[in-house]
Structures are given as C-alpha cells and as structure tokens.
Design a protein around this motif. Structure first.
Motif, mmCIF file in Angstrom:
data_model
loop_
_atom_site.group_PDB
_atom_site.id
_atom_site.type_symbol
_atom_site.label_atom_id
_atom_site.label_comp_id
_atom_site.label_asym_id
_atom_site.label_seq_id
_atom_site.Cartn_x
_atom_site.Cartn_y
_atom_site.Cartn_z
ATOM 1 N N SER A 23 0.824 -1.202 0.000
ATOM 2 C CA SER A 23 0.000 0.000 0.000
ATOM 3 C C SER A 23 0.863 1.258 0.000
ATOM 4 O O SER A 23 0.548 2.236 -0.682
ATOM 5 C CB SER A 23 -0.926 -0.003 1.223
ATOM 6 N N GLY A 24 1.968 1.239 0.744
ATOM 7 C CA GLY A 24 2.860 2.395 0.742
ATOM 8 C C GLY A 24 3.512 2.617 -0.608
ATOM 9 O O GLY A 24 3.645 3.758 -1.070
ATOM 10 N N TRP A 25 3.914 1.541 -1.255
ATOM 11 C CA TRP A 25 4.513 1.685 -2.587
ATOM 12 C C TRP A 25 3.502 2.218 -3.584
ATOM 13 O O TRP A 25 3.829 3.052 -4.428
ATOM 14 C CB TRP A 25 5.028 0.333 -3.060
ATOM 15 N N ARG A 26 2.259 1.800 -3.475
ATOM 16 C CA ARG A 26 1.240 2.263 -4.414
ATOM 17 C C ARG A 26 0.964 3.745 -4.252
ATOM 18 O O ARG A 26 0.680 4.451 -5.214
ATOM 19 C CB ARG A 26 -0.051 1.457 -4.203
ATOM 20 N N ARG A 27 1.066 4.253 -3.002
ATOM 21 C CA ARG A 27 0.779 5.666 -2.776
ATOM 22 C C ARG A 27 1.995 6.546 -3.026
ATOM 23 O O ARG A 27 1.861 7.698 -3.415
ATOM 24 C CB ARG A 27 0.285 5.880 -1.344
ATOM 25 N N VAL A 28 3.178 6.022 -2.739
ATOM 26 C CA VAL A 28 4.379 6.850 -2.832
ATOM 27 C C VAL A 28 4.945 6.882 -4.248
ATOM 28 O O VAL A 28 5.784 7.729 -4.573
ATOM 29 C CB VAL A 28 5.436 6.357 -1.810
ATOM 30 N N ARG A 29 4.523 5.995 -5.125
ATOM 31 C CA ARG A 29 5.081 5.995 -6.476
ATOM 32 C C ARG A 29 4.696 7.254 -7.242
ATOM 33 O O ARG A 29 5.344 7.605 -8.226
ATOM 34 C CB ARG A 29 4.601 4.765 -7.242
ATOM 35 N N ARG A 30 3.653 7.955 -6.756
ATOM 36 C CA ARG A 30 3.308 9.269 -7.288
ATOM 37 C C ARG A 30 3.447 10.273 -6.152
ATOM 38 O O ARG A 30 2.494 10.539 -5.425
ATOM 39 C CB ARG A 30 1.878 9.298 -7.833
ATOM 40 N N PRO A 31 4.617 10.816 -5.904
ATOM 41 C CA PRO A 31 4.825 11.704 -4.756
ATOM 42 C C PRO A 31 3.996 12.973 -4.878
ATOM 43 O O PRO A 31 3.650 13.421 -5.971
ATOM 44 C CB PRO A 31 6.324 12.004 -4.790
ATOM 45 N N ALA A 32 3.703 13.539 -3.719
ATOM 46 C CA ALA A 32 2.906 14.761 -3.683
ATOM 47 C C ALA A 32 3.709 15.936 -4.243
ATOM 48 O O ALA A 32 4.932 15.874 -4.393
ATOM 49 C CB ALA A 32 2.456 15.057 -2.257
ATOM 50 N N LEU A 33 2.997 17.019 -4.525
ATOM 51 C CA LEU A 33 3.640 18.185 -5.112
ATOM 52 C C LEU A 33 4.691 18.774 -4.181
ATOM 53 O O LEU A 33 5.786 19.133 -4.609
ATOM 54 C CB LEU A 33 2.581 19.241 -5.447
ATOM 55 N N GLU A 34 4.393 18.867 -2.878
ATOM 56 C CA GLU A 34 5.347 19.477 -1.959
ATOM 57 C C GLU A 34 6.607 18.614 -1.811
ATOM 58 O O GLU A 34 7.695 19.136 -1.597
ATOM 59 C CB GLU A 34 4.702 19.706 -0.605
ATOM 60 N N LEU A 35 6.462 17.298 -1.936
ATOM 61 C CA LEU A 35 7.648 16.450 -1.862
ATOM 62 C C LEU A 35 8.553 16.650 -3.076
ATOM 63 O O LEU A 35 9.773 16.474 -2.981
ATOM 64 C CB LEU A 35 7.240 14.977 -1.758
ATOM 65 N N ARG A 36 7.969 17.041 -4.202
ATOM 66 C CA ARG A 36 8.786 17.298 -5.398
ATOM 67 C C ARG A 36 9.393 18.692 -5.382
ATOM 68 O O ARG A 36 10.431 18.931 -5.990
ATOM 69 C CB ARG A 36 7.926 17.135 -6.660
#
Length: 305
Positions: A23-36
């Motif tokens: 579940s973490g990999w599925r959510r983190v594979r598209r990082p949020a805007l602030e993380l980018r």
C-alpha cells in the motif's frame, strides 16, 4: 506457548508487513507536489524539511487511518458534540485528527486485549469466540476512553474557569469603577491573570483589535463557553457596552453569586463524601469491633464447656 501460536503471530506480522509495503509503494510511487518542490526551496526555507519529514510515515498510514477514522465517525456519530467540546476546550484540534486519535486508542486497546487473550488461550485454553469478543470490547473501550478523556479535559478546564471568575469579575469592577472602559479594564487584568479564563478573555481582546464590535466579541464568548456564570458575565458586558448601563454593581453581584455557588457545591460534596465514608465504617470497622467484643466471650464459653 506452543508452535501454532508462534506461527500464527509470525504469519500475521509478515502478512501485515507485506500489506503495508504494497500500500505504501502504491501511494508513494506518485509523490505529492510538496515532496517534489521541497528539495528546490530548502535553501530559502531551511525549516521546511522538518515540517515535511514527519509526513513520510503519514504517506503510508495516513490515507488508511483517515478512511478508518471517517468510518468510526459515521458509526459513532456525535461530530457536532465533539466540535463543540473542542470549542469549549479552546483547542485547535480538528475533528479528523480526533477521529484518528480515537482509532489509535482503539487499536492500542485491541492489541493489549489480544496479547492478554493470546496468553490466556495458550496457557489455559478457552473459547476462541469469547476471546475475539474480548478483543472487540478492548477496541471499543479504547475509542470510548478517548472520548471520555476529552470530556474530562473540558470539565476540568471549565472548573478552572469557574474558580478564576470571581477574581476577574472583582478586578474588572474595580477597573471600571476607576473610570476605565470594559476593554481597557480587560487589558489591564490580562497583565496579571494567566489561566483558562484569561485565555478566553485574550481571544475577546484579539477579536476587538481585529475590528469586531465589542458587543459581538462578548456575545461570541458567551456562545462558546460552557460555564453559565461566564456566559451571563459576557452577556452583561455586551449589554453594558451597547446601552451604557452601570456595570460595577452587576460585576460584584455576579462574583458574589459564583462564590455562593462554589460554597454550596463544596457543602454538597462534603455531604456526599460523608455518605461514602459510612461504607468502610459499616462494612469494615463495625464488624471488626463486633468480633473484638464477642470473641473473648466465645472463647470463654468453649473453655468453660
């Protein structure tokens, strides 16, 4: 502990780890805007890394916790009551944060009950459905315990405000009698009063300084507080500011009423404690006294016979 229990625990932990990783990999594979964006603005705002770093764990558990928290809120209800208690507590915690906290408390209660149930089952055996019901009860106890703790915090804060009110009312009456306006008197009082009631009066002054009418600011204090004496105090100040009515006698009377109510509450609490004190007297001290009184005679009768 037998091999079946160890295998069940290890298998459950392994399965939970796999589910969390996927579940973490599925959510983190598209990082949020602030993380980018954060790596490129870190030199401009050096504290931004500290604010974002704790959210890495929330990226894995956050959506699941929020969904479960919304489910708990839908099942239990009472969202309006929770928000009202947060207003009375003067807290900035949101309803979603409180539901997540309730869920965590429920999981802790479930885990503690599950550990105890597993130990009991491995040592003495027992009915598995009964142990599962005990785990569910532990989960509900954690959720309801969190809600009861919030209510206890609200009651404790309002009790402190009730105790602080007579002093604040007398000080404000003295300031108004000296020729100051109610707002100027509050500013003077807040220099020496630091407590729950002082925090609420500080919010009133903040509203006045931001352009809110004085009467509306006091009406807002009367609406958000759960103490009836403070609500009457705020309403009286609002009426006095609007109509220019005398305020000194009213403030002294309100302070005297609160002190009289506190004295009555203390007498009632003493009466209740007096009744509670009869329990050890009747069930502990009195039987021991009777035994000490009759035991020598009982022994003498046996020796005589």
């Amino acid at each position: 502990m037998n091999i079946q229990v160890i295998g069940a625990v290890v298998g459950g932990m392994l399965g939970l780890g796999v589910v969390l990783a996927l579940s973490g990999w599925r959510r983190v594979r598209r990082p949020a805007l602030e993380l980018r964006v954060v790596p490129y603005v870190r030199d401009v705002h050096p504290d931004v890394e500290v604010t974002v770093r704790p959210r890495a764990l929330g990226a894995v558990f956050g959506p699941t916790l929020r969904a479960a928290a919304h489910t708990i809120g839908d099942v239990l209800g009472g969202s309006v009551s929770v928000q009202r208690r947060f207003v009375r507590l003067g807290s900035t915690t949101t309803l979603e944060e409180f539901r997540v906290r309730q869920l965590i408390c429920g999981v802790v209660g479930f885990a503690g009950t599950a550990v105890c149930a597993t130990l009991v089952w491995s040592m003495r055996g027992g009915s598995v459905p009964a142990l599962l019901i005990a785990c569910v009860v532990g989960f509900l106890a954690g959720i309801l315990g969190c809600d009861n703790r919030l209510s206890a915090q609200v009651r404790a804060r309002e009790e402190r405000m009730r105790e602080e009110f007579p002093v604040v009312a007398d000080l404000l009456a003295l300031a108004v009698a000296a020729g100051e306006s109610p707002v100027a008197g509050l500013e003077r009082i807040l220099r020496v009063v630091h407590g729950s009631l002082g925090h609420e009066l500080g919010l009133v002054l903040s509203d006045v300084r931001t352009g809110v009418p004085v009467a509306s600011a006091f009406d807002a204090l009367a609406a958000r507080t759960g103490v009836s004496s403070i609500a009457r105090f705020a309403e009286g100040l609002a009426v006095a500011v609007e109509r220019g009515t005398p305020l000194v006698d009213v403030l002294h009377a309100q302070a005297a009423d609160v002190r009289e109510a506190s004295r009555r509450d203390l007498i009632e609490a003493g009466g209740r404690k007096e009744v509670a004190m009869m329990i050890p007297v009747v069930f502990l001290i009195l039987p021991v006294t009777v035994v000490f009184a009759f035991f020598p005679g009982y022994v003498g009768l046996h020796l005589a016979s």
